[in-house]
Design a protein around this motif. Structure first.
Motif, PDB file in Angstrom:
ATOM      1  N   ARG A 338      31.478 -40.210  32.753  1.00 24.38           N
ATOM      2  CA  ARG A 338      31.896 -38.843  33.000  1.00 24.38           C
ATOM      3  C   ARG A 338      33.346 -38.918  33.464  1.00 24.38           C
ATOM      4  N   ILE A 339      34.169 -38.016  32.981  1.00 23.88           N
ATOM      5  CA  ILE A 339      35.599 -38.076  33.297  1.00 23.88           C
ATOM      6  C   ILE A 339      36.046 -36.755  33.925  1.00 23.88           C
ATOM      7  N   PHE A 340      36.656 -36.844  35.120  1.00 29.92           N
ATOM      8  CA  PHE A 340      37.306 -35.681  35.706  1.00 29.92           C
ATOM      9  C   PHE A 340      38.702 -35.606  35.097  1.00 29.92           C
ATOM     10  N   PRO A 341      38.993 -34.591  34.300  1.00 27.04           N
ATOM     11  CA  PRO A 341      40.320 -34.548  33.667  1.00 27.04           C
ATOM     12  C   PRO A 341      41.414 -34.341  34.701  1.00 27.04           C
ATOM     13  N   ASN A 342      42.640 -34.690  34.321  1.00 25.98           N
ATOM     14  CA  ASN A 342      43.770 -34.418  35.205  1.00 25.98           C
ATOM     15  C   ASN A 342      43.916 -32.935  35.455  1.00 25.98           C
ATOM     16  N   HIS A 343      43.705 -32.152  34.407  1.00 29.61           N
ATOM     17  CA  HIS A 343      43.925 -30.720  34.527  1.00 29.61           C
ATOM     18  C   HIS A 343      42.756 -29.995  33.857  1.00 29.61           C
ATOM     19  N   SER A 344      41.843 -29.511  34.665  1.00 27.05           N
ATOM     20  CA  SER A 344      40.637 -28.862  34.135  1.00 27.05           C
ATOM     21  C   SER A 344      40.963 -27.687  33.228  1.00 27.05           C
ATOM     22  N   CYS A 345      41.976 -26.901  33.597  1.00 30.05           N
ATOM     23  CA  CYS A 345      42.307 -25.695  32.816  1.00 30.05           C
ATOM     24  C   CYS A 345      42.611 -26.073  31.371  1.00 30.05           C
ATOM     25  N   LEU A 346      43.404 -27.133  31.183  1.00 29.32           N
ATOM     26  CA  LEU A 346      43.791 -27.527  29.826  1.00 29.32           C
ATOM     27  C   LEU A 346      42.646 -28.230  29.102  1.00 29.32           C
ATOM     28  N   SER A 347      41.869 -29.010  29.823  1.00 31.32           N
ATOM     29  CA  SER A 347      40.743 -29.703  29.195  1.00 31.32           C
ATOM     30  C   SER A 347      39.645 -28.717  28.813  1.00 31.32           C
ATOM     31  N   ALA A 348      39.316 -27.812  29.710  1.00 33.07           N
ATOM     32  CA  ALA A 348      38.239 -26.850  29.437  1.00 33.07           C
ATOM     33  C   ALA A 348      38.540 -26.032  28.183  1.00 33.07           C
ATOM     34  N   ALA A 349      39.825 -25.711  27.986  1.00 32.24           N
ATOM     35  CA  ALA A 349      40.208 -24.889  26.828  1.00 32.24           C
ATOM     36  C   ALA A 349      40.019 -25.626  25.506  1.00 32.24           C
ATOM     37  N   CYS A 350      39.768 -26.934  25.565  1.00 31.28           N
ATOM     38  CA  CYS A 350      39.523 -27.712  24.342  1.00 31.28           C
ATOM     39  C   CYS A 350      38.127 -27.464  23.784  1.00 31.28           C
ATOM     40  N   PHE A 351      37.235 -26.883  24.589  1.00 31.58           N
ATOM     41  CA  PHE A 351      35.820 -26.844  24.206  1.00 31.58           C
ATOM     42  C   PHE A 351      35.344 -25.444  23.848  1.00 31.58           C
ATOM     43  N   GLU A 352      34.477 -25.402  22.858  1.00 26.34           N
ATOM     44  CA  GLU A 352      33.892 -24.132  22.430  1.00 26.34           C
ATOM     45  C   GLU A 352      32.880 -23.645  23.472  1.00 26.34           C
ATOM     46  N   SER A 353      32.258 -24.585  24.184  1.00 24.48           N
ATOM     47  CA  SER A 353      31.322 -24.196  25.245  1.00 24.48           C
ATOM     48  C   SER A 353      31.247 -25.285  26.298  1.00 24.48           C
ATOM     49  N   TYR A 354      30.726 -24.901  27.458  1.00 28.04           N
ATOM     50  CA  TYR A 354      30.491 -25.875  28.537  1.00 28.04           C
ATOM     51  C   TYR A 354      28.989 -25.937  28.787  1.00 28.04           C
ATOM     52  N   HIS A 355      28.488 -27.141  29.001  1.00 27.76           N
ATOM     53  CA  HIS A 355      27.099 -27.305  29.401  1.00 27.76           C
ATOM     54  C   HIS A 355      27.039 -27.210  30.920  1.00 27.76           C
ATOM     55  N   VAL A 356      26.193 -26.318  31.405  1.00 27.30           N
ATOM     56  CA  VAL A 356      26.130 -26.056  32.841  1.00 27.30           C
ATOM     57  C   VAL A 356      24.918 -26.783  33.408  1.00 27.30           C
ATOM     58  N   LEU A 357      25.166 -27.628  34.412  1.00 22.71           N
ATOM     59  CA  LEU A 357      24.113 -28.501  34.926  1.00 22.71           C
ATOM     60  C   LEU A 357      23.774 -28.213  36.375  1.00 22.71           C
ATOM     61  N   ARG A 358      22.471 -28.330  36.680  1.00 22.13           N
ATOM     62  CA  ARG A 358      22.056 -28.498  38.076  1.00 22.13           C
ATOM     63  C   ARG A 358      21.602 -29.941  38.167  1.00 22.13           C
ATOM     64  N   GLY A 359      22.344 -30.751  38.919  1.00 25.65           N
ATOM     65  CA  GLY A 359      22.061 -32.179  38.932  1.00 25.65           C
ATOM     66  C   GLY A 359      22.313 -32.736  37.550  1.00 25.65           C
ATOM     67  N   THR A 360      21.285 -33.275  36.925  1.00 24.47           N
ATOM     68  CA  THR A 360      21.455 -33.833  35.584  1.00 24.47           C
ATOM     69  C   THR A 360      20.726 -33.015  34.523  1.00 24.47           C
ATOM     70  N   GLU A 361      20.256 -31.813  34.912  1.00 26.97           N
ATOM     71  CA  GLU A 361      19.561 -30.959  33.950  1.00 26.97           C
ATOM     72  C   GLU A 361      20.475 -29.838  33.456  1.00 26.97           C
ATOM     73  N   VAL A 362      20.516 -29.651  32.166  1.00 23.49           N
ATOM     74  CA  VAL A 362      21.315 -28.562  31.585  1.00 23.49           C
ATOM     75  C   VAL A 362      20.535 -27.269  31.763  1.00 23.49           C
ATOM     76  N   VAL A 363      21.148 -26.312  32.477  1.00 21.59           N
ATOM     77  CA  VAL A 363      20.445 -25.050  32.738  1.00 21.59           C
ATOM     78  C   VAL A 363      21.086 -23.858  32.027  1.00 21.59           C
ATOM     79  N   ASP A 364      22.275 -24.054  31.462  1.00 19.28           N
ATOM     80  CA  ASP A 364      22.935 -22.924  30.802  1.00 19.28           C
ATOM     81  C   ASP A 364      24.057 -23.465  29.918  1.00 19.28           C
TER      82      ASP A 364
END
Lengths: 372, 372
Positions: A338-364
């Protein structure tokens, strides 16, 4: 679904951390006596903004008209577009303003103010406008001591078609801070400047309803915002390796990461490669002014997100992230990181969607409002 | 539609330049006696690849499975996935292979080769595989002199489930060239290494049908590719400010630009701002090894694309491009500029679509296969 079943590279949000970050900032804004108008450009997701605004005012800040349209459609009715408006976009902005409670514009030139006024008059509406002040960032905003400032204030305040909302600034130079003390100094200077300017205008009989500042490092560093009415931090909701590098957050507060898979390992050459490259992480160089060897993000373990200091992201090309360090010897193709990007704003914009997790389970799964 | 009616920031392709670049490379490949298998990661558009392959073989190169799926759906039946395959993606790759003529994989570790073999055996198919060689780029590929190379060749060549297609390399270090002479030297070394390796394997009785090299700077610099059968350049179709900086192309060959609008002008501070920031141009630093002051792209006039040397893109933040230089005094909010990004591949991937122009008229809109 478990995180192990996600295809890589993908964007992952740690919902528990995000919620904690949201609560902490909302509490902080209340304690400082200011309205929190979070900047949603960091994540561009309606779901995240709902979490951000639950405990504060419903107002948000956007950086594009695409975000504005998406958030208006998502129920947000008080939106500030914190980028000086291009004359060609004014009609689109007015259209949006007529559909919600307030779509607040920002200007920093006489040309733009005149164009907003003319368009508003032609449409028979009154448009809320902020004057942007350059508090030291050296990007947009009028010189606080310059003549342009007075000319613009007179023009905006006197206009029937413009509802002068107040002063707005962004201390972008806080990103050059080396630590929290630097950020504190910048925040104090920003506050003092903006509070003084607002007081001067009020003394001259110009109402200044809102005095708006904000950037994550400054808002988190300062302890007194007397004279300020509103803050607009954005990155704080998910943070990143940069914010950690300059002391704004702890590593365990970073709520956005890119999940990656090892695709090449050559320990004899001191390198391995993951499938997260420049198009997943962005090539933001990170806090090199604090740590010239910071690399292109921070690598952590997939499950508990503990840092793996033996690995450094030395280089990014389009679809390759090259890792070096003693940790590469322990990697095998197929291993996941898992990689914490240098700049979340720029990295997040690379993706069509984000997987939202509670712990290690994808919930949204959240879909950002990309584009313009 | 005229270019003046496009909303900014947006991506613009100059079709005439693109077609010329395509023809020139196809002619060049023929003269060099090699197959042209263009890398489509630069643009990710089926329409562009059709232009690229009209005069050469129909084979293409991709960097993601998303591109592979989109181009397979677009009629391309011979596709090389030039990134070492992650073990988790092998089944998806095999599925794709069974639907087209050939989906060629690349491996550079024994783990990946074994995983491909096992999956192919389980599915009862024979999968075409290249062995990637590191010719000096220091990213992926086996050490050409190392033991791993021999172990891998033996394993792949002996496998019933693997169709050994040959050797593949990418001289990524050609991007560190300062000029065409540097690129020529790197190209010769790459060719010599690959031709020698292929000859050695053939001497040992291992058939090596394909010897594949390629990067835009090397392919355009070399005049003799004896011993090489295939080239995989990608960027050449549209070029960028980086390629111009290292002498690979002329400014008037750059076929991709970002259209931007001036949103803030403060000549007294020596700056103006356009609405194309890091999310439109990417923060690729450009050819700083050739010109430390190159900035984040090259600014040209909208209509005839002549360079405007009095303007420099000094800084990029998410939605702001800060310009400096004597040219800012002549700008007004609403003025429009065209920007050749430092790295077209990274900038193009920022956009949902590209507006395709003949001259200043929009004649088409292309949608890249983004994501993974």
């Amino acid at each position: 679904m478990h995180i192990d079943n996600l295809s890589t590279p993908c964007a992952v949000v740690d919902l528990e951390r995000l919620e904690k970050n949201a609560t902490r900032m909302a509490t902080r804004a209340k304690r400082l006596g200011v309205q929190l108008r979070p900047h949603v450009k960091t994540h561009k997701c309606v779901e995240a903004a709902r979490i951000q605004t639950a405990e504060a005012c419903g107002g948000i800040t956007v950086s594009t008209l695409a975000e504005a349209r998406a958030f208006a459609a998502g129920g947000f009715s008080d939106i500030t577009y914190a980028v000086p408006i291009a004359p060609q976009k004014i009609l689109m902005a007015i259209d949006l303003h007529t559909r919600i409670e307030a779509f607040n514009l920002v200007v920093d030139t006489l040309d733009a103010a005149a164009a907003v006024e003319a368009a508003a008059e032609a449409r028979g509406v009154r448009i809320p406008v902020f004057l942007e002040i350059d508090c030291g960032g050296g990007r947009t905003g009028v010189d606080p001591d310059g003549e342009v400032r007075d000319v613009l204030v007179r023009r905006i305040a006197a206009s029937e078609a413009i509802d002068f909302r107040g002063l707005l600034t962004h201390a972008g130079h806080a990103y050059r801070a080396r630590n929290r003390t630097d950020a504190y100094d910048i925040a104090c200077a920003e506050r003092n400047l903006m509070a003084t300017l607002a007081a001067e205008l009020r003394d001259r009989g110009v109402p200044v309803p809102v005095v708006s500042v904000g950037a994550t490092p400054t808002v988190l560093a300062i302890d007194d915002l007397t004279g300020i009415t509103e803050v607009r931090p954005g990155n704080y909701l998910i943070f990143d390796a940069f914010q950690n590098g300059i002391g704004t957050c702890e590593v365990d507060e970073i709520a956005f990461s890119v999940l990656a898979t090892v695709i090449s390992v050559h320990p004899e050459q001191n390198r391995a490669v993951v499938d997260a490259g420049a198009l997943a992480l962005s090539v933001d160089p990170g806090p090199v002014h604090v740590d010239p060897e910071c690399g292109f993000g921070r690598i952590v373990a997939v499950e508990d997100q503990h840092p793996l200091p033996g690995l450094r992201i030395a280089r990014l090309t389009q679809e390759h992230g090259t890792l070096t360090g003693p940790g590469v010897a322990a990697l095998r193709p197929g291993a996941r990181l898992r990689i914490f990007p240098n700049h979340s704003c720029l990295s997040a914009a690379c993706f069509e969607s984000y997987h939202v997790l509670r712990g290690t389970e994808v919930v949204d799964e959240w879909h950002p409002a990309r584009g313009w």
